[in-house]
Motif scaffolding. Structure first.
Motif: not given
Length: 168
Positions: A5-10, A48-55
């Motif tokens: 999800t993070f990698e696919n951000l603009s 969103a933070f937790y969608k991008y990173f585990a912690d």
């Protein structure tokens, strides 16, 4: 590792989050970092933070890897070891580059505190001899010393030069 999800951000949104991480981890140790400050700075929801990173540790590892990729200039490797003066010059240029980069405070906090808080994956470095290993260790410890104690950087570089002259 950041999520897909993070990698696919603009690129712009990804950079905005990365900048917020840099702001947080340049001012606060990993133990004192707060997701609340990061999400406020990035303008994203906590979820969103937790969608991008585990912690926080995951976010820190992502940022540190990004910083190292941006600033790392490998010390010249050739078929043979360089002279002590050549290594010292390269270390001095590398330290100057870090000191002039936006990652300076992040790297200093990493060496000072965070390095012991994160498990580092093994890095494959092809070392051909005990001499090469010793040169690598001396260089890395000198870089660390120069960044943590800039007032004594000249002495650290001189100590490196003398040690390398004996070793090489």
């Amino acid at each position: 590792m950041p999520s897909s999800t993070f990698e696919n951000l603009s690129p712009a949104k990804k950079q905005h989050v990365t900048t917020a991480l840099l702001n947080e981890f340049s001012r606060h140790t990993l133990a004192d970092a707060q997701v609340a400050r990061i999400v406020a700075d990035a303008g994203i929801a906590r979820g969103a933070f937790y969608k991008y990173f585990a912690d926080l540790t995951d976010a820190y590892k992502y940022l540190y890897r990004t910083a190292i990729q941006d600033i790392h200039v490998p010390i010249t490797r050739t078929d043979h070891l360089l002279s002590a003066a050549d290594y010292v010059q390269q270390v001095q240029e590398f330290v100057t580059g870090i000191n002039g980069s936006p990652y300076r405070d992040l790297i200093r906090l990493h060496f000072k505190t965070n390095e012991g808080l994160v498990n580092r994956p093994p890095v494959e470095i092809k070392i051909h001899s005990a001499q090469e290993w010793a040169v690598m260790v001396l260089i890395h410890e000198t870089i660390k010393g120069c960044l943590l104690d800039p007032a004594n950087a000249t002495a650290a570089l001189d100590r490196l030069r003398k040690a390398l002259q004996k070793l090489l």
